[in-house]
Write a protein that holds these residues in place. Structure first.
Motif, PDB file in Angstrom:
ATOM      1  N   TYR A 280       1.020  -1.171  -0.059  1.00 25.58           N
ATOM      2  CA  TYR A 280      -0.042  -0.142  -0.117  1.00 25.58           C
ATOM      3  C   TYR A 280       1.069   1.911  -0.222  1.00 25.58           C
ATOM      4  O   TYR A 280       0.121   2.632  -0.917  1.00 25.58           O
ATOM      5  CB  TYR A 280      -0.465   0.197   1.161  1.00 25.58           C
ATOM      6  CG  TYR A 280      -1.168   1.221   1.307  1.00 25.58           C
ATOM      7  CD1 TYR A 280      -3.038   1.115   0.529  1.00 25.58           C
ATOM      8  CD2 TYR A 280      -2.062   2.091   1.737  1.00 25.58           C
ATOM      9  CE1 TYR A 280      -3.892   1.865   0.481  1.00 25.58           C
ATOM     10  CE2 TYR A 280      -2.912   3.168   1.629  1.00 25.58           C
ATOM     11  CZ  TYR A 280      -3.688   3.253   0.927  1.00 25.58           C
ATOM     12  OH  TYR A 280      -4.751   4.513   0.595  1.00 25.58           O
ATOM     13  N   LEU A 281       2.094   1.233   0.695  1.00 23.08           N
ATOM     14  CA  LEU A 281       2.935   2.680   0.519  1.00 23.08           C
ATOM     15  C   LEU A 281       3.278   2.620  -0.592  1.00 23.08           C
ATOM     16  O   LEU A 281       3.660   3.846  -0.627  1.00 23.08           O
ATOM     17  CB  LEU A 281       4.204   2.474   1.731  1.00 23.08           C
ATOM     18  CG  LEU A 281       3.032   2.728   3.214  1.00 23.08           C
ATOM     19  CD1 LEU A 281       4.662   1.490   4.076  1.00 23.08           C
ATOM     20  CD2 LEU A 281       3.105   3.875   3.392  1.00 23.08           C
ATOM     21  N   ARG A 282       3.639   1.798  -1.105  1.00 22.66           N
ATOM     22  CA  ARG A 282       4.512   2.003  -2.385  1.00 22.66           C
ATOM     23  C   ARG A 282       3.476   2.510  -3.956  1.00 22.66           C
ATOM     24  O   ARG A 282       3.568   2.554  -4.805  1.00 22.66           O
ATOM     25  CB  ARG A 282       5.114   0.346  -2.974  1.00 22.66           C
ATOM     26  CG  ARG A 282       5.756  -0.152  -2.536  1.00 22.66           C
ATOM     27  CD  ARG A 282       6.704  -1.021  -3.574  1.00 22.66           C
ATOM     28  NE  ARG A 282       5.566  -2.310  -3.748  1.00 22.66           N
ATOM     29  CZ  ARG A 282       6.049  -3.708  -2.601  1.00 22.66           C
ATOM     30  NH1 ARG A 282       6.707  -3.421  -1.316  1.00 22.66           N
ATOM     31  NH2 ARG A 282       5.441  -4.624  -1.765  1.00 22.66           N
ATOM     32  N   ALA A 283       2.394   1.838  -3.430  1.00 20.87           N
ATOM     33  CA  ALA A 283       0.872   2.280  -3.989  1.00 20.87           C
ATOM     34  C   ALA A 283       0.605   3.942  -3.814  1.00 20.87           C
ATOM     35  O   ALA A 283       0.886   4.231  -4.955  1.00 20.87           O
ATOM     36  CB  ALA A 283      -0.317   1.916  -3.751  1.00 20.87           C
ATOM     37  N   ALA A 286       4.036   5.492  -5.607  1.00 24.51           N
ATOM     38  CA  ALA A 286       3.358   5.294  -7.150  1.00 24.51           C
ATOM     39  C   ALA A 286       2.816   6.845  -7.878  1.00 24.51           C
ATOM     40  O   ALA A 286       2.638   7.032  -8.100  1.00 24.51           O
ATOM     41  CB  ALA A 286       3.519   3.723  -8.071  1.00 24.51           C
ATOM     42  N   GLU A 287       1.787   7.194  -6.666  1.00 17.92           N
ATOM     43  CA  GLU A 287       0.453   7.514  -7.087  1.00 17.92           C
ATOM     44  C   GLU A 287       0.920   9.229  -6.818  1.00 17.92           C
ATOM     45  O   GLU A 287       1.203  10.259  -8.397  1.00 17.92           O
ATOM     46  CB  GLU A 287      -0.454   7.596  -6.096  1.00 17.92           C
ATOM     47  CG  GLU A 287      -1.374   8.675  -6.474  1.00 17.92           C
ATOM     48  CD  GLU A 287      -2.918   8.374  -5.799  1.00 17.92           C
ATOM     49  OE1 GLU A 287      -4.037   8.172  -5.814  1.00 17.92           O
ATOM     50  OE2 GLU A 287      -3.051   8.293  -4.431  1.00 17.92           O
ATOM     51  N   ARG A 288       2.452   9.485  -6.177  1.00 11.88           N
ATOM     52  CA  ARG A 288       2.984  10.623  -6.175  1.00 11.88           C
ATOM     53  C   ARG A 288       3.614  10.803  -7.864  1.00 11.88           C
ATOM     54  O   ARG A 288       3.794  11.991  -7.797  1.00 11.88           O
ATOM     55  CB  ARG A 288       3.628  10.500  -4.480  1.00 11.88           C
ATOM     56  CG  ARG A 288       3.958  11.731  -4.927  1.00 11.88           C
ATOM     57  CD  ARG A 288       5.319  11.919  -3.969  1.00 11.88           C
ATOM     58  NE  ARG A 288       6.417  12.692  -3.717  1.00 11.88           N
ATOM     59  CZ  ARG A 288       7.839  12.934  -4.532  1.00 11.88           C
ATOM     60  NH1 ARG A 288       7.821  11.972  -5.210  1.00 11.88           N
ATOM     61  NH2 ARG A 288       8.092  14.106  -3.877  1.00 11.88           N
ATOM     62  N   PRO A 292      -0.058   5.773 -12.546  1.00 13.36           N
ATOM     63  CA  PRO A 292      -1.892   5.576 -11.554  1.00 13.36           C
ATOM     64  C   PRO A 292      -1.362   3.838 -12.326  1.00 13.36           C
ATOM     65  O   PRO A 292      -1.530   2.918 -11.463  1.00 13.36           O
ATOM     66  CB  PRO A 292      -2.294   5.603 -12.687  1.00 13.36           C
ATOM     67  CG  PRO A 292      -0.805   6.522 -13.521  1.00 13.36           C
ATOM     68  CD  PRO A 292       0.080   6.657 -13.614  1.00 13.36           C
ATOM     69  N   ALA A 293      -0.669   3.029 -13.176  1.00 12.68           N
ATOM     70  CA  ALA A 293      -1.098   1.503 -13.391  1.00 12.68           C
ATOM     71  C   ALA A 293       0.386   0.581 -11.865  1.00 12.68           C
ATOM     72  O   ALA A 293      -0.272   0.529 -11.784  1.00 12.68           O
ATOM     73  CB  ALA A 293       0.056   1.684 -14.712  1.00 12.68           C
ATOM     74  N   VAL A 294       0.976   1.559 -12.135  1.00 16.65           N
ATOM     75  CA  VAL A 294       2.199   0.747 -11.397  1.00 16.65           C
ATOM     76  C   VAL A 294       1.150   1.034  -9.457  1.00 16.65           C
ATOM     77  O   VAL A 294       1.139  -0.138  -8.757  1.00 16.65           O
ATOM     78  CB  VAL A 294       3.206   1.701 -10.988  1.00 16.65           C
ATOM     79  CG1 VAL A 294       4.076   1.089  -9.565  1.00 16.65           C
ATOM     80  CG2 VAL A 294       3.907   1.585 -12.115  1.00 16.65           C
TER      81      VAL A 294
END
Length: 944
Positions: A280-283, A286-288, A292-294
């Motif tokens: 979740y932290l990686r998400a 990635a969003e930052r 978006p795909a990652v």
């Protein structure tokens, strides 16, 4: 009273000779395969080196050869738990329990397995996890685990109470203070949490978990710098600490230190690739970063990791519930997000996530549910008399008798209605206040004869108290009022049967059946009459027909259990009761009570406790349930819990003298003389001359050391009841307590002459043996046995006495005679094996084999056989002895003698370190005098 053997004279017999019953067969220990034993020893070495996969393989190899090897199952459970295979570990521990392992050996790792699977309530409620009866070494970690379970369930008070108990046991342990921190954080008691951290740090300044909880406290308070410093220390002390790295990465994200967070997340991918919080932290990263795909892939990884877990596993893990709810929500999977957010709501109450849950409810037009999440509301109960009566009836059906009584008392203050008195009487009756209940029901029936519920209850009360004439009168009145009521004719038949008017009773039952052919009760009562008259085949035929018509009928199943008991087939009794209990309604306590009683009678204490625990929530104020629960607690060694239960029972029993005596007896078994005195005081205030209460009061005075008062009361009882044994027996008990052996013998002799029985004989025998060292006492039993040759208790007492005094030849002859009438008695076989060992008789091993064959789950029998093999056999016998003694030690780790026996064999097989540990514990645990010199020599040798 059975003869008591002094433990320093013949230790093995002291433990075995007077056991009432040994465990039922759980698996054979008669054969130990050599290859299986070698697999185990290799697995043990691997386990000690932390090669858990290798240990698991070898242990499974051993089980392929012999699945009954108890040490293998125990070690397999520990290895699987260490390897993260918690469900499989539970299975292995459960099999070890089935085979008879002492729960102290596996209770902590099994509790860990339960917590890991979300089985919190089972951990807190199952008797397996009771703290009573365990050593302090096991009690502290178990209490910490119980605290964690209670906290997850929202029971902050229970969680803190467990930790207080742990600290009382070991004030030097930091673990309870560390465990208190998350409990306080969850309750938002941050000052108390800080105090717990400080206390833990003072006791264990380098404890990793203490630093982690210090960081968690700072984190939740918004002190990111303090949290980061604590997490840094955690990782410095243990770079593989997953929780520390996850928490630190979260702080880095909060502080905008994304590169540092990425480094921790990369390290976590190596340490634990399937960590959903890291995903979740990686998400978020990635969003930052505009990927978006990652981010979506990382969110999908979160759901793929958590979704397969059972609801039980995640229900008490708010982080996982929140993560999966957020991940599904972000993936626009609102229906999948909802159950996780709902579960989070149940666990933590209102949180920021509640807004998401409310939005989901709004989107699906569940407006009422959305309001329920966002606002609190209160529902009130109607206050009119009819509603209160109905509510009271519902409370009684739920076992909330006190609430029902309160409601009806409130209703009666407004209006004296017969219907209120009826329900009040029923509530009082269910709570055990029989005298007051009878008064209320009598008043209700006098005031309004149409209150037939009161009349039926009254007739039942009269039947129970053997007031047969009153029962017949009420039943006849009911029949007169409603002559076409089949149930009233059945009630009349029951009353007539109690007065031994069997033909009239049969006629009443048959009339009831004629009025209502579908009515079951009179058919069952006819079967009961047949059972009482030993017409077993007729009763069986009648009950079989009823069961064929309805195979789930609880009343028929219960009656079949009564028939099985009368026929002397306990296995059938258990089968019928289990079927009855499985099919009984929640408010029907009869099968559960009967099950507990059967388990207690047959020596199955854990099963009795489990059955009692199932009863207690269903009717927490029911007197029968309270007394039964206390009996089960005592059977499982929980004297503290039994005292608490019995205190409630004493208050509930009111003026019922017979029940108060029963409760007082249980208070004494729980070592609570003050509680017993209070119960007896209540009994005698109701019936001042009640003999059982008077006799027990004497016994209580003796235990308290008030010998003068006890003797005076005993003489008064004897004077008032000269033809009964009880008064003379109590005089004898008082004389014995004063050290007046001759007077005690004379009093017991008078008691035996007044009412000859095995109990009076053995009391006299025991005292006379003490007086003359066994010179004349054996003749008492021998004379009795000539007239009562089938009295096994008396014959065993004689054999045990010979063995206890070292008269082994006489003991052997006495046990031989006993075995002619009881060839399958495992305790006698085991005692005889020990006698033969001391006589150096080659038949000791064969006799011990017979004992183990009859009681393969008995630690004492396994110990005897293992020790006999070791003393009389060669290398092959020594290998088998080792496995038998390992098995015995796991079943009874508190036995110093067993641990010494095991240490001696371990030393001979080259396992010096394990032998040194076992003999050290044995010497500290009250080793028997006959073994202590050899044990001291062995300990010295092993230190060299």
């Amino acid at each position: 009273m059975t003869f008591s053997i002094h433990p320093t004279r013949l230790p093995v017999l002291a433990r075995l000779g007077l056991v009432a019953a040994l465990c039922a067969s759980l698996g054979s220990a008669l054969a130990v395969d050599g290859q299986a034993s070698r697999y185990y020893e290799d697995a043990l070495g691997r386990y000690e080196k932390q090669d858990l996969p290798g240990a698991i393989i070898q242990l499974k190899n051993a089980l392929q050869i012999d699945r009954t090897m108890l040490p293998v199952q125990v070690l397999l459970g520990k290895a699987l738990l260490g390897n993260g295979e918690v469900a499989a570990a539970e299975v292995a521990f459960a099999e070890a329990l089935r085979l008879g392992v002492n729960r102290a050996e596996i209770v902590v790792p099994l509790a860990q397995a339960y917590l890991a699977q979300g089985k919190h309530r089972q951990l807190l409620e199952q008797p397996m996890f009771a703290v009573a009866g365990l050593s302090p070494i096991a009690q502290v970690p178990l209490l910490v685990l119980r605290s964690s379970a209670a906290s997850d369930l929202g029971d902050v008070r229970g969680a803190l109470k467990s930790l207080e108990e742990a600290r009382a046991i070991d004030p030097r342990s930091a673990d309870p203070w560390v465990a208190e921190v998350p409990v306080r954080i969850r309750a938002r008691q941050y000052r108390e949490a800080a105090d717990a951290v400080a206390r833990a740090q003072a006791l264990a300044p380098q404890a990793i978990e203490m630093h982690y909880q210090r960081g968690a406290l700072a984190h939740v308070q918004g002190n990111l710098a303090g949290a980061l410093a604590a997490y840094d220390q955690v990782v410095a002390l243990d770079r593989k600490h997953v929780e520390g790295r996850v928490a630190r990465a979260g702080v880095y994200v909060d502080e905008g230190r994304f590169a540092d967070a990425a480094r921790d997340l990369a390290e976590l991918e190596v340490l634990l690739p399937k960590e959903p919080r890291a995903a979740y932290l990686r998400a978020l990263l990635a969003e930052r970063d505009g990927k978006p795909a990652v981010a979506k892939a990382a969110l999908r990884q979160v759901t793929e990791l958590i979704d397969p877990a059972s609801p039980e596993t995640v229900q008490y893990r708010p982080q996982l519930l929140l993560l999966n709810g957020l991940a599904h929500y972000a993936l626009n999977e609102k229906e999948k997000a909802k159950p996780y957010l709902e579960a989070l709501q149940r666990v933590q109450g209102a949180t920021a996530a509640s807004k998401l849950l409310a939005q989901i409810y709004l989107q699906e037009s569940s407006l009422d549910r959305a309001v329920g999440v966002l606002e609190a509301y209160l529902r009130t109960q109607p206050s009119d008399g009819q509603a209160m009566t109905l509510l009271a009836s519902v409370h009684m059906a739920q076992g909330r008798n006190a609430r029902a009584i309160s409601l009806m008392q409130e209703a009666l203050r407004a209006r004296d209605g017969a219907e209120f008195r009826t329900v009040l009487g029923m509530g009082l009756l269910r709570s055990g206040q029989v005298g007051i209940a009878t008064t209320e029901l009598e008043a209700a029936y006098r005031k309004d004869g149409t209150q037939t519920q009161a009349g039926v209850a009254l007739a039942g009360l009269y039947l129970r108290s053997r007031q047969s004439a009153k029962a017949v009168a009420v039943a006849q009145d009911l029949v007169k009022r409603q002559p076409q009521n089949a149930g009233f004719h059945d009630l009349l038949g029951m009353a007539l049967a109690q007065t031994s008017k069997i033909p009239e009773a049969r006629a009443a039952f048959e009339r009831a059946i004629a009025l209502d052919a579908e009515l079951l009760a009179p058919k069952l009562h006819l079967a009961r009459v047949e059972i009482a008259q030993k017409q077993f085949d007729a009763a069986a035929e009648r009950l079989a027909a009823l069961l064929k018509a309805d195979e789930k009928n609880v009343d028929v199943l219960l009656e079949l259990s009564v028939l099985s008991t009368a026929r002397g087939t306990p296995d059938d009794t258990l089968r019928w009761l289990e079927r009855a209990n499985a099919n009984a309604a929640r408010q029907d306590l009869r099968p559960g009570l009967a099950l507990v009683d059967l388990h207690l009678r047959t020596g199955r204490a854990p099963q009795a406790m489990e059955a009692a625990r199932n009863l207690n929530p269903r009717a927490p104020e029911d007197l029968q349930v309270l007394v039964t629960y206390a009996r089960a607690q005592l059977a499982n060694g929980d004297a503290v819990g039994a005292r608490s239960t019995l205190n409630v029972a004493t208050r509930t029993a009111g003026e019922n003298a017979a029940l108060q005596v029963q409760i007082a007896t249980l208070h004494m078994a729980a070592n609570n003389p003050d509680g017993a005195a209070y119960a007896l005081e209540k009994a005698l205030s109701t019936q001042p001359g009640y003999l059982p209460a008077l006799a027990m009061a004497v016994d209580l005075d003796l235990r308290r050391g008030d010998l003068a008062k006890a003797e005076q009361q005993a003489r008064q009882i004897a004077q008032q009841n000269p033809r009964l044994a009880i008064g003379h027996t109590l005089i004898g008990d008082a004389a014995r307590a004063r050290g007046q052996g001759t007077a005690a013998v004379e009093a017991y002799r008078r008691a035996h002459q007044a009412e000859p029985s095995t109990d009076s004989l053995l009391r006299l025998f025991r005292q006379q043996w003490l007086q003359d060292g066994g010179k004349t006492a054996p003749r008492l039993v021998e004379d009795w046995l000539r007239q009562h040759p089938q009295d096994a208790r008396a014959r065993r007492a004689l054999a045990d006495a010979y063995a206890a005094s070292g008269q082994y030849a006489s003991a052997r002859n006495a046990y031989d005679l006993l075995l002619k009438t009881a060839p399958d008695d495992a305790a006698v076989l085991n005692n005889q094996a020990n006698v033969l060992l001391r006589l150096k008789d080659a038949g000791a091993v064969a006799m011990a084999e017979r004992a183990v064959a009859k009681a393969p789950a008995s630690a004492q029998a396994l110990d005897t056989l293992g020790w006999a093999l070791f003393q009389t056999g060669g290398a092959a016998e020594r290998d088998r002895a080792l496995q038998l003694l390992r098995d015995a030690r796991l079943r009874e780790p508190g036995s110093a003698d067993i641990r010494y026996h095991l240490s001696a064999v371990l030393a001979q097989t080259g396992r010096r370190m394990e032998a040194r540990e076992e003999v050290s514990v044995a010497l500290k645990s009250g080793l028997s005098a006959e073994y202590e010199p050899d044990a001291q020599r062995l300990a010295t040798t092993l230190r060299e």
